[in-house]
Motif scaffolding. Sequence first.
Motif, short mmCIF file in Angstrom:
data_model
loop_
_atom_site.label_atom_id
_atom_site.label_comp_id
_atom_site.label_asym_id
_atom_site.label_seq_id
_atom_site.Cartn_x
_atom_site.Cartn_y
_atom_site.Cartn_z
N GLY A 121 0.66 -0.76 0.10
CA GLY A 121 0.27 -0.41 -0.16
C GLY A 121 0.91 1.04 -0.06
O GLY A 121 0.19 2.49 0.34
N PHE A 122 2.15 1.46 -0.37
CA PHE A 122 2.85 2.24 -0.31
C PHE A 122 2.96 3.39 -1.81
O PHE A 122 2.65 2.05 -2.41
CB PHE A 122 3.86 2.05 0.19
N LEU A 123 3.03 4.02 -1.46
CA LEU A 123 2.60 4.55 -3.07
C LEU A 123 4.23 5.25 -3.44
O LEU A 123 4.13 6.34 -2.88
CB LEU A 123 2.27 6.54 -2.53
N LEU A 124 4.51 5.14 -4.39
CA LEU A 124 6.07 5.05 -5.13
C LEU A 124 5.58 6.29 -5.80
O LEU A 124 4.92 6.34 -6.34
CB LEU A 124 6.20 4.02 -6.01
N PRO A 125 6.48 7.19 -5.78
CA PRO A 125 7.12 8.24 -6.38
C PRO A 125 7.04 7.69 -7.90
O PRO A 125 7.80 6.47 -7.77
CB PRO A 125 8.00 8.78 -6.25
N SER A 126 6.72 8.55 -8.61
CA SER A 126 7.30 8.71 -9.79
C SER A 126 8.51 8.53 -10.94
O SER A 126 8.75 7.22 -11.47
CB SER A 126 6.12 10.20 -11.09
N ILE A 127 9.51 9.21 -9.68
CA ILE A 127 10.98 8.78 -9.94
C ILE A 127 11.52 7.93 -9.97
O ILE A 127 12.20 7.45 -10.81
CB ILE A 127 11.78 10.26 -9.13
N HIS A 128 10.36 6.96 -9.40
CA HIS A 128 10.60 5.40 -8.87
C HIS A 128 10.82 4.24 -10.26
O HIS A 128 11.17 3.46 -10.66
CB HIS A 128 10.73 4.95 -7.71
#
Lengths: 582, 192
Positions: free
Chosen positions: B11-18
Amino acid sequence: MALARFTKPVDGTIPVPALLYDDEDLVTSQDEVGIYDGSAKSPLHQTGALTLTSHRLFFISIPTPFDSFSLDLSHVVRTDYYGGLLRSSAKITLHLNVSADDKNDSEGPGEESEWATWECEVCGNRNGPGLSPAKAALCSLCGVPRSLSSSGPSTPKTLPAQVRTSLTSTLLPALPARGTGPLTSTSESGTEVIACPACTFHNHPSLRVCEVCATPLPLPALSIQATRSLTASPAPSAALKSDDVSSIRLSFRKGGDKTFYAALKRTLQGKAWQVAKEASSTSYTTLSTITGGVSGIMSAVQNNAQQRNTSMSTALSDLEALMSQAKHMVTLASELTEQIRVVEAKAKAEGRGSLSDGTEEGEAANFIQTSLAQLGLSMTNAPITQDMVKDERKWMEELTRELAGLLQQGEERFGNNWEGEIILDGSFGVVERKKSSSLMRGRGIVGLDEIWGGWNRARGVALIPPSTFLQALSLLPSYTSPPLLLRTFPSGLSVLHTPRYTHVAFTCRLSSLITLSGPHTTLEVAQEERVTVSLAGEMIAEVEKDGEICRDEVQVDGPFCGGRDVRWWLNVFEDYAWDGQT
Amino acid sequence: MALSTHTTHSGFLLPSIHSAEPFFTQQPNPNTQRIVTEQWSRLILSYARHRNLFSIRVEDAETAGSEWDEILRNERIKRRLLPSHLSHILSEMVAKSQAAYEPPKQTRIVLLYWRLPEEWAEVLHQWVTSTGQLTTILTFYEITDPPVPSPLSGLPLVLLRKAIGILAKTGRAQIISIADGEGARFFAGTGK
């Protein structure tokens, strides 16, 4: 009677290699050979081994070793070959030179000194025995010929052996005068051995001093002479009759004649005895056989110096030849260019336009120009040299103008494209690519090394050192249009480039390339820009340093090889705002 | 090439940079690398807070299977953070006191400060106050592993000691040695 006159007795029980001079080499040998003295068989020499060396011919008699003899090849003036017929075996006839023999006899000291040491009057070097007569007549250290008179004064400090030597050498010149023929002393001493006056020991005839007590032996020269006549011709009266005969025949009873004759011919042509004489009188190259003591070291040093000199002079002569060749090439190139210009002017005058219009002449001219450019020889006039221009500043300007001409000549004609222009050939409808004839060869970016090399090749003479080249480069932008700029990469690589390849222009192009078609590898960028991979790498590294782009490095693991694959991205971090979980 | 955020299994929201490939590469340009490190530090700390993780090891980047896989690897673009890069990021975090080497004198394992020790001290005091345990003696075990889950559950002892130490300086806590280890007594207010 030739045998008696020309040969020297040798002890056949000693193996031939032990009888050789220091500078003498074995060539070949043959068994089962018989000897004819003139046309008659020599009864004592019918079965034996014949050995050919670089200086002498040895006959070792098998049944009676003490009847063996040696013959100096220097006496041989001519040889004949007889192939043999039925029971008559193959024969080689050696014609001997009478005058040479007489001369040799008068060269007493040389012959005698084979077995003695002597001291050079100039440098005091003691020359050892065992050299061939030609060589033994010269001092091995200083090359001064051995003089007869000089031997005398050195007696007080020399050994008895030397006293003896000098005595005999002074005695000997009188010998030929005393007798008319070689048979003057028949049996004066009567024996083959010399009895020592002090201890009565029977010494070998070749010894000068007694082997036991070192007492000088009496008249060894005479005893040798006697021995020679005795062994060589046991029947003096019979030999006298054939005095005029001056040839010896070698009869090959068991074959081997052909190979031996070939070797003999070769050896006679080689004239090793003469070579030795010349070499010892002019240079020291052949004296390396003497290696002992100070004289050995000195001769070795001199030898080295001599060799170095020789190789230096040959190397420089090569260079000079190359220079003169280069001059020729440059003249040829300038002549060709001149001719092309004339033809072109004529064509223009006739209103036919430029040369690339497909005519035969035009094609030929283009071909010549292109090949000249590829050789780096395309130039309109002779190179400028410093002595043509007095002023330093002026000289630099002239140089720069010449370089600019080389770099941009033909660029206008073929357009300033990267790879030359595609020209439609009207008559045949063939599309061909024409390369521009300048050093840039239509490229927008070129390494300095290539330009420097091309310029110097074009000059051919009066080459430009790199420092002057760099000075000229600083003036270059004002002489070229579009200006050619110098750029040095962090790695130290320097290039000349057109404005198209400035840092700013390249950055723009790279950015738009990535924006348009996604991340690229260095190889792809190089293809796109039509430069080499390493050049593209250098330029990209500069852009990366500015932070305009960033890299995506990934380890590639192939089945056979692995490596790093770098893809270039626009800088995605620069304006990134956090959009993940907080 | 639009980059998008992504939600992991936990449920962790990864940033787009990832999902940008260069994010996983150590950049030679120092300015670029500074931004990369900043983003990575932020990602690591927020993920640690999300999963209640207190330490990260360089080895986590080497072998798959650790609780950090969700951010250290991106299978969608086939990229992973290299141990050398992680090690560099961790050292930067330590320099900015977002983390500390624990145990000290090594650089393989760090203790993450997604809350600073001072913040932890406040959280601790609040919890003690809210659960009505002021002036009672609590063992460390009772604090880090309470019967009712608390924000302090699983807090490493090192961090707990630091927090208590900070409270003790302001007179709100006292470390007491008891028979089976150590304990602490908390006081209300800001002074004696």
